[in-house]
Design a protein around this motif. Structure first.
Motif, short mmCIF file in Angstrom:
data_model
loop_
_atom_site.label_atom_id
_atom_site.label_comp_id
_atom_site.label_asym_id
_atom_site.label_seq_id
_atom_site.Cartn_x
_atom_site.Cartn_y
_atom_site.Cartn_z
N TYR A 8 59.24 90.98 -37.77
CA TYR A 8 58.51 90.22 -38.78
C TYR A 8 57.44 91.10 -39.43
CZ TYR A 8 55.51 86.65 -40.87
OH TYR A 8 54.75 85.91 -41.75
N GLN A 9 57.47 91.13 -40.78
CA GLN A 9 56.55 91.97 -41.53
C GLN A 9 55.49 91.17 -42.30
OE1 GLN A 9 56.89 95.45 -41.46
NE2 GLN A 9 58.45 94.99 -39.91
N GLY A 10 55.59 89.85 -42.30
CA GLY A 10 54.72 89.03 -43.13
C GLY A 10 53.35 88.78 -42.52
N LEU A 24 38.99 85.95 -29.43
CA LEU A 24 40.23 86.73 -29.53
C LEU A 24 40.04 87.97 -30.37
CD1 LEU A 24 42.96 83.97 -29.96
CD2 LEU A 24 42.59 85.45 -28.00
N LEU A 25 39.29 87.86 -31.44
CA LEU A 25 39.05 89.02 -32.29
C LEU A 25 38.41 90.15 -31.49
CD1 LEU A 25 39.15 90.30 -35.08
CD2 LEU A 25 36.97 89.20 -35.61
N GLU A 26 37.51 89.79 -30.60
CA GLU A 26 36.87 90.80 -29.76
C GLU A 26 37.90 91.48 -28.86
OE1 GLU A 26 33.78 88.91 -27.58
OE2 GLU A 26 32.62 88.35 -29.36
N LYS A 27 38.83 90.73 -28.34
CA LYS A 27 39.83 91.30 -27.43
C LYS A 27 40.77 92.26 -28.16
CE LYS A 27 40.05 87.73 -23.83
NZ LYS A 27 38.82 87.02 -24.18
N PHE A 28 41.10 91.95 -29.39
CA PHE A 28 42.04 92.79 -30.13
C PHE A 28 41.33 93.92 -30.86
CE2 PHE A 28 44.76 89.29 -29.18
CZ PHE A 28 46.03 89.82 -29.16
N GLY A 29 40.01 93.82 -30.96
CA GLY A 29 39.22 94.90 -31.53
C GLY A 29 39.63 95.25 -32.95
N GLU A 30 39.65 96.52 -33.24
CA GLU A 30 39.93 97.00 -34.60
C GLU A 30 41.35 97.53 -34.74
OE1 GLU A 30 37.75 96.57 -37.03
OE2 GLU A 30 36.43 95.61 -35.56
N SER A 31 42.24 97.14 -33.85
CA SER A 31 43.60 97.66 -33.90
C SER A 31 44.25 97.37 -35.25
CB SER A 31 44.45 97.03 -32.79
OG SER A 31 45.80 97.42 -32.91
N THR A 32 44.94 98.38 -35.78
CA THR A 32 45.67 98.20 -37.04
C THR A 32 47.18 98.12 -36.79
OG1 THR A 32 45.78 100.61 -37.33
CG2 THR A 32 43.91 99.46 -38.33
N LYS A 33 47.57 98.08 -35.54
CA LYS A 33 49.00 98.08 -35.22
C LYS A 33 49.71 96.83 -35.74
CE LYS A 33 48.69 100.74 -30.90
NZ LYS A 33 48.99 100.71 -29.45
N PHE A 34 48.99 95.72 -35.83
CA PHE A 34 49.64 94.44 -36.09
C PHE A 34 49.73 94.09 -37.57
CE2 PHE A 34 48.22 94.23 -31.71
CZ PHE A 34 49.35 93.76 -31.08
N GLY A 35 49.29 94.99 -38.45
CA GLY A 35 49.42 94.73 -39.87
C GLY A 35 48.50 93.62 -40.34
N ASN A 36 49.02 92.77 -41.22
CA ASN A 36 48.21 91.71 -41.81
C ASN A 36 48.06 90.56 -40.82
OD1 ASN A 36 46.73 90.17 -43.52
ND2 ASN A 36 48.37 89.81 -44.99
N LEU A 37 47.07 90.69 -39.95
CA LEU A 37 46.80 89.73 -38.88
C LEU A 37 45.36 89.25 -38.99
CD1 LEU A 37 47.20 88.33 -36.07
CD2 LEU A 37 46.68 90.56 -35.05
N TRP A 68 53.24 87.14 -27.63
CA TRP A 68 53.62 86.47 -28.89
C TRP A 68 53.54 87.46 -30.05
CZ3 TRP A 68 51.43 85.06 -33.60
CH2 TRP A 68 52.00 83.96 -34.27
N LEU A 69 52.41 88.13 -30.17
CA LEU A 69 52.19 89.04 -31.29
C LEU A 69 53.07 90.27 -31.24
CD1 LEU A 69 48.31 88.80 -31.54
CD2 LEU A 69 49.90 88.32 -33.41
N ILE A 70 53.12 90.90 -30.07
CA ILE A 70 53.89 92.14 -29.96
C ILE A 70 55.37 91.90 -30.17
CG2 ILE A 70 54.56 94.01 -28.39
CD1 ILE A 70 51.74 93.73 -27.11
#
Length: 275
Positions: free
Chosen positions: A37-39, A52-65, A27-29
């Motif tokens: 989508y940039q919003g 879920l936050l633990e699974k995605f960690g500190e990734s900055t790939k997804f922008g304002n998430l 969904w996210l990728i």
């Protein structure tokens, strides 16, 4: 001046089912890549304890998430409760246009035009699954005639896994759902009553009901030339209908074109890999 944009979903991961958990990655990728989508994005997490936050960690790939925990609910009731639990968390999104998508949707086209469609809309932007029916699910007898009349007028039923609108009409729709549950016209503990309620809340003077291309269920679509089509047009979002392992039509039983992570493997793996 155009509104800011927010897309959100709700999700509850399952420790025993990694194939299901991958849906939120898809969904996210897909939203950030093929969906262009940039919003803002919010994932409302029904898993508890920031799972879920633990699974995605500190990734900055997804922008304002953002990942926002919600009260734990039985899995069979989440599609009902999500219409209520998010209300206070969306009330501060003034000057926003908002869209909710089920987490078993993935995107193959630019979602930007969806927000253009609702810029001048005073009601809800909805999608109709044509020539299909929706179970009344023990709704109030006094509403059955209106329910059936609305479904007949639109030639199908309103799909409850996606809808969009500017903040005010969007929240008004959720508040009306909340009131129906509070008045016990439909039982919030019964699976799928949210779907039933969408049929009775149609406002033909304000709503737009031609948006199924934004989240078209796979059984309405055809795969050709590397994309999923609804009629002659590529769908913007494909709704997988994520039935589990015990179903004949389970995710595992579908061919590789069904899942974003297989059809667009290179994109999926490059985004899912660590930063």
């Amino acid at each position: 001046m155009k509104n800011k944009q927010l897309i959100y979903t709700t999700f509850k991961s399952r420790d025993d089912y990694p194939e299901y958990n991958d849906l939120i990655w898809e969904w996210l990728i897909s939203l950030r890549t093929l969906g262009k989508y940039q919003g803002d994005i919010i994932v409302f997490d029904y898993g508890g304890k920031g799972s879920l936050l633990e699974k995605f960690g500190e990734s900055t790939k997804f922008g304002n998430l953002s990942f926002i925990p919600l009260p734990e609910r039985p899995s069979s009731e989440i599609s009902n409760w999500r219409n209520i639990d998010v209300i206070p968390l969306l009330q501060n999104h003034t000057d926003y246009s908002i869209a909710h998508f089920d987490a078993d949707v993935w995107f193959q086209e630019d979602v930007g035009p969806m927000f253009d469609d609702i810029e001048d809309l005073d009601g809800a932007y909805l999608g109709v699954e044509p020539m299909r029916s929706c179970n009344f699910r023990n709704g109030p007898p006094e509403l059955l005639e209106e329910y059936e009349s609305n479904c007949k007028k639109i030639g199908g039923f309103i799909f409850g896994g996606w809808f969009a609108g500017k903040q005010k009409p969007f929240l008004e729709r959720l508040e009306r759902i909340k009131k129906i549950y509070e008045e016990k016209k439909w039982d919030i503990h019964t699976w799928g009553t949210d779907q039933s309620i969408f049929q009775i809340l149609l406002d033909f003077s304000k709503d737009r009901v031609d948006g199924i291309k934004w989240a078209a269920s796979h059984y309405l679509c055809e795969f050709k030339d590397g994309k999923w089509y609804l009629g002659e047009e590529p769908v913007k979002g494909l709704h997988l209908v994520a039935f589990g392992r015990n179903r004949r039509d389970s995710m595992e039983g579908m061919d590789k074109n069904y899942r974003f992570k297989h059809l667009h493997k290179d994109i999926y793996e490059s985004w899912k890999s660590p930063q």
